[in-house]
Design a protein around this motif. Structure first.
Motif, PDB file in Angstrom:
ATOM      1  N   THR A 116      35.166  -6.781 -58.014  1.00 26.56           N
ATOM      2  CA  THR A 116      34.268  -7.635 -57.245  1.00 26.56           C
ATOM      3  C   THR A 116      34.499  -9.075 -57.711  1.00 26.56           C
ATOM      4  O   THR A 116      35.446  -9.349 -58.439  1.00 26.56           O
ATOM      5  CB  THR A 116      32.799  -7.220 -57.399  1.00 26.56           C
ATOM      6  OG1 THR A 116      32.374  -7.462 -58.741  1.00 26.56           O
ATOM      7  CG2 THR A 116      32.606  -5.745 -57.069  1.00 26.56           C
ATOM      8  N   PHE A 117      33.609  -9.989 -57.312  1.00 22.11           N
ATOM      9  CA  PHE A 117      33.911 -11.399 -57.520  1.00 22.11           C
ATOM     10  C   PHE A 117      32.772 -12.158 -58.190  1.00 22.11           C
ATOM     11  O   PHE A 117      31.596 -11.823 -58.019  1.00 22.11           O
ATOM     12  CB  PHE A 117      34.294 -12.038 -56.173  1.00 22.11           C
ATOM     13  CG  PHE A 117      35.531 -11.409 -55.611  1.00 22.11           C
ATOM     14  CD1 PHE A 117      36.780 -11.879 -55.966  1.00 22.11           C
ATOM     15  CD2 PHE A 117      35.442 -10.291 -54.789  1.00 22.11           C
ATOM     16  CE1 PHE A 117      37.928 -11.255 -55.502  1.00 22.11           C
ATOM     17  CE2 PHE A 117      36.586  -9.661 -54.312  1.00 22.11           C
ATOM     18  CZ  PHE A 117      37.834 -10.158 -54.677  1.00 22.11           C
ATOM     19  N   GLU A 118      33.154 -13.145 -58.955  1.00 20.99           N
ATOM     20  CA  GLU A 118      32.171 -13.990 -59.625  1.00 20.99           C
ATOM     21  C   GLU A 118      31.257 -14.641 -58.591  1.00 20.99           C
ATOM     22  O   GLU A 118      31.706 -15.043 -57.517  1.00 20.99           O
ATOM     23  CB  GLU A 118      32.884 -15.052 -60.467  1.00 20.99           C
ATOM     24  CG  GLU A 118      33.688 -14.469 -61.622  1.00 20.99           C
ATOM     25  CD  GLU A 118      34.502 -15.519 -62.350  1.00 20.99           C
ATOM     26  OE1 GLU A 118      34.399 -16.720 -61.997  1.00 20.99           O
ATOM     27  OE2 GLU A 118      35.260 -15.141 -63.267  1.00 20.99           O
ATOM     28  N   LYS A 119      29.979 -14.737 -58.899  1.00 22.15           N
ATOM     29  CA  LYS A 119      28.926 -15.298 -58.052  1.00 22.15           C
ATOM     30  C   LYS A 119      28.563 -14.402 -56.875  1.00 22.15           C
ATOM     31  O   LYS A 119      27.800 -14.801 -55.990  1.00 22.15           O
ATOM     32  CB  LYS A 119      29.300 -16.698 -57.541  1.00 22.15           C
ATOM     33  CG  LYS A 119      29.489 -17.726 -58.646  1.00 22.15           C
ATOM     34  CD  LYS A 119      29.755 -19.117 -58.067  1.00 22.15           C
ATOM     35  CE  LYS A 119      29.910 -20.148 -59.161  1.00 22.15           C
ATOM     36  NZ  LYS A 119      30.150 -21.501 -58.607  1.00 22.15           N
ATOM     37  N   SER A 120      29.093 -13.205 -56.843  1.00 22.78           N
ATOM     38  CA  SER A 120      28.749 -12.271 -55.764  1.00 22.78           C
ATOM     39  C   SER A 120      27.338 -11.732 -55.973  1.00 22.78           C
ATOM     40  O   SER A 120      26.761 -11.838 -57.055  1.00 22.78           O
ATOM     41  CB  SER A 120      29.743 -11.106 -55.738  1.00 22.78           C
ATOM     42  OG  SER A 120      29.702 -10.389 -56.968  1.00 22.78           O
ATOM     43  N   PHE A 121      26.786 -11.139 -54.921  1.00 20.80           N
ATOM     44  CA  PHE A 121      25.508 -10.437 -55.026  1.00 20.80           C
ATOM     45  C   PHE A 121      25.552  -9.210 -54.129  1.00 20.80           C
ATOM     46  O   PHE A 121      25.820  -9.322 -52.925  1.00 20.80           O
ATOM     47  CB  PHE A 121      24.328 -11.319 -54.621  1.00 20.80           C
ATOM     48  CG  PHE A 121      23.005 -10.614 -54.788  1.00 20.80           C
ATOM     49  CD1 PHE A 121      22.394 -10.538 -56.035  1.00 20.80           C
ATOM     50  CD2 PHE A 121      22.381  -9.999 -53.710  1.00 20.80           C
ATOM     51  CE1 PHE A 121      21.189  -9.859 -56.202  1.00 20.80           C
ATOM     52  CE2 PHE A 121      21.183  -9.320 -53.871  1.00 20.80           C
ATOM     53  CZ  PHE A 121      20.584  -9.262 -55.117  1.00 20.80           C
ATOM     54  N   HIS A 122      25.275  -8.031 -54.723  1.00 20.76           N
ATOM     55  CA  HIS A 122      25.353  -6.787 -53.964  1.00 20.76           C
ATOM     56  C   HIS A 122      24.116  -5.907 -54.125  1.00 20.76           C
ATOM     57  O   HIS A 122      24.078  -4.810 -53.568  1.00 20.76           O
ATOM     58  CB  HIS A 122      26.612  -6.014 -54.360  1.00 20.76           C
ATOM     59  CG  HIS A 122      27.874  -6.773 -54.102  1.00 20.76           C
ATOM     60  ND1 HIS A 122      28.307  -7.078 -52.823  1.00 20.76           N
ATOM     61  CD2 HIS A 122      28.773  -7.333 -54.957  1.00 20.76           C
ATOM     62  CE1 HIS A 122      29.431  -7.769 -52.900  1.00 20.76           C
ATOM     63  NE2 HIS A 122      29.740  -7.940 -54.175  1.00 20.76           N
ATOM     64  N   GLY A 123      23.099  -6.378 -54.868  1.00 19.01           N
ATOM     65  CA  GLY A 123      21.886  -5.603 -54.983  1.00 19.01           C
ATOM     66  C   GLY A 123      21.403  -5.491 -56.415  1.00 19.01           C
ATOM     67  O   GLY A 123      22.016  -6.039 -57.341  1.00 19.01           O
ATOM     68  N   ARG A 124      20.312  -4.723 -56.622  1.00 16.98           N
ATOM     69  CA  ARG A 124      19.663  -4.687 -57.928  1.00 16.98           C
ATOM     70  C   ARG A 124      19.489  -3.282 -58.516  1.00 16.98           C
ATOM     71  O   ARG A 124      18.893  -3.149 -59.588  1.00 16.98           O
ATOM     72  CB  ARG A 124      18.303  -5.388 -57.841  1.00 16.98           C
ATOM     73  CG  ARG A 124      18.434  -6.882 -57.555  1.00 16.98           C
ATOM     74  CD  ARG A 124      17.087  -7.567 -57.554  1.00 16.98           C
ATOM     75  NE  ARG A 124      17.180  -8.979 -57.227  1.00 16.98           N
ATOM     76  CZ  ARG A 124      17.388  -9.963 -58.110  1.00 16.98           C
ATOM     77  NH1 ARG A 124      17.550  -9.674 -59.380  1.00 16.98           N
ATOM     78  NH2 ARG A 124      17.439 -11.218 -57.717  1.00 16.98           N
ATOM     79  N   THR A 125      19.943  -2.242 -57.835  1.00 16.69           N
ATOM     80  CA  THR A 125      20.000  -0.944 -58.494  1.00 16.69           C
ATOM     81  C   THR A 125      21.189  -0.960 -59.454  1.00 16.69           C
ATOM     82  O   THR A 125      22.026  -1.867 -59.394  1.00 16.69           O
ATOM     83  CB  THR A 125      20.149   0.181 -57.466  1.00 16.69           C
ATOM     84  OG1 THR A 125      21.250  -0.128 -56.594  1.00 16.69           O
ATOM     85  CG2 THR A 125      18.892   0.347 -56.630  1.00 16.69           C
ATOM     86  N   PHE A 126      21.306   0.020 -60.335  1.00 11.45           N
ATOM     87  CA  PHE A 126      22.301  -0.113 -61.399  1.00 11.45           C
ATOM     88  C   PHE A 126      23.732  -0.222 -60.890  1.00 11.45           C
ATOM     89  O   PHE A 126      24.524  -1.013 -61.402  1.00 11.45           O
ATOM     90  CB  PHE A 126      22.166   1.029 -62.414  1.00 11.45           C
ATOM     91  CG  PHE A 126      21.449   0.600 -63.661  1.00 11.45           C
ATOM     92  CD1 PHE A 126      22.103  -0.104 -64.652  1.00 11.45           C
ATOM     93  CD2 PHE A 126      20.099   0.865 -63.820  1.00 11.45           C
ATOM     94  CE1 PHE A 126      21.434  -0.533 -65.791  1.00 11.45           C
ATOM     95  CE2 PHE A 126      19.415   0.446 -64.950  1.00 11.45           C
ATOM     96  CZ  PHE A 126      20.088  -0.256 -65.944  1.00 11.45           C
TER      97      PHE A 126
END
Length: 268
Positions: A116-126
Motif C-alpha cells: 500500500t502507500f504512504e498517506k493512504s487510508f483504508h479503514g480502522r479495523t485491524f
C-alpha cells in the motif's frame, strides 16, 4: 454527549433534520451541508426516490439473512458490475469492503505481502488499519497485521523495489483522500497496473471515497485505462445507509466459496 466513547472531536451541533443540501439542528438553526456526511450523501439528505424505496422495503421485510437467495441483491450487483466479468460481496462499510478485498487477495494467491502507500487510508479495523500508511492511525494499538508494506505514492521506483514473488496484491486509491486529496499520476497508475499484470499480482482499488460519481465518472479509476482485479465501495453507495461492496473479477470466486467469508447484515 455523556454516554458515548469520545472517539470523535465533535462540533457542538446536533443535526436533526435535512433536505437536499440544507440541514437543521435541534435549536432550529439551518446550515448548508458541504460535507455530505463525510462523502456519503451523494444525492443529498432525504431525497424523495431514496426515501420512497426505503419505506416500501420496510413495509415488506428488512432482514432474512444471506442463507436465502435475494433477487434485489443480485439486481443491485448487476448495476454495480455494469456488464463486466465481476461479482459483488455486500457488506456494511468501506472498512469491511477493504477487509474482504484483502482476505480474497491472500486466499486466492496463497501469498501474504500487500503493498500500500504512504498517506493512504483504508479503514480502522485491524486489517484495513494495517493497510493504512499513516502512523497516527496505528498509534497505541500494538502489533499490526503482518505482511503490509508502504511505499511513497506516485513513485514508481520505490514501488518496483518492493514488488516481489511474495506479493499478493497492491491496494491503492486513485485519489488519496485522507492523505490530503492527492491525485495519482496517470502514467504512474498505468505502470503499477502493467507491473501487477506482468507479475501476477492483484490490483485492488479503494473507491470508497472516489466512487459513485464523486470524481465525474461512476468510478474514479474509469478516468484512466485501469482495470482492477478488485475494487471496493461504500459511502455514497447507500446515501447514508450502511452499505458497502467488494467487487472482484469472476475467476476470483474460486477462493470465496461457502464459508470463506460472510456478513450477518451485508446486503440487507
Amino acid at each position: 454527549m455523556k454516554h458515548v466513547f469520545p472517539t470523535y472531536d465533535r462540533y457542538p451541533v446536533d443535526i436533526v433534520k435535512g433536505n437536499g443540501t440544507v440541514v437543521k439542528d435541534a435549536t432550529g438553526k439551518t446550515y448548508l451541508d458541504f460535507t455530505s456526511g463525510i462523502a456519503v450523501c451523494n444525492s443529498g439528505h432525504c431525497p424523495e426516490n431514496v426515501t420512497e424505496a426505503i419505506q416500501s422495503q420496510l413495509a415488506n421485510i428488512w432482514h432474512t439473512s444471506n442463507l436465502y437467495e435475494c433477487a434485489l441483491q443480485d439486481s443491485v450487483a448487476e448495476l454495480i458490475t455494469d456488464g463486466t466479468d465481476k461479482l459483488v460481496f455486500f457488506c456494511n462499510s468501506g472498512t469491511e469492503a477493504n477487509e474482504a478485498a484483502l482476505k480474497l487477495a491472500r486466499k486466492y494467491t496463497g501469498k501474504e505481502k500487500i503493498i500500500t502507500f504512504e498517506k493512504s487510508f483504508h479503514g480502522r479495523t485491524f486489517g484495513s488499519m494495517s493497510a493504512t500508511g499513516q502512523a497516527k492511525i496505528h498509534q497505541g494499538f500494538g502489533s499490526l497485521v503482518p505482511g503490509f508494506t508502504y511505499v511513497p505514492y506516485n513513485d514508481i521506483e520505490s514501488f518496483k523495489t518492493e514488488l516481489d514473488e511474495n506479493t499478493a496484491a497492491v491496494l491503492l486509491e486513485v485519489i488519496q483522500g485522507e492523505g490530503g486529496v492527492i491525485p495519482g499520476n496517470a502514467a504512474w497508475l498505468m505502470e503499477v497496473q502493467r507491473l501487477c499484470k506482468k507479475t501476477g499480482v492483484l490490483l485492488i482499488i479503494d473507491e470508497v471515497q472516489t466512487g459513485l460519481g464523486r470524481t465525474g465518472t461512476l468510478y474514479g479509476f474509469q478516468q484512466t485505462f485501469l482495470d482492477p482485479d478488485i475494487f471496493t465501495l461504500a459511502k455514497g453507495l447507500g446515501n447514508g445507509l450502511p452499505i458497502g461492496a467488494m467487487v472482484g473479477k469472476e475467476h476470483l470466486s474460486s477462493a470465496f466459496g461457502p464459508g470463506s467469508h460472510g456478513s450477518t447484515f451485508g446486503g440487507n
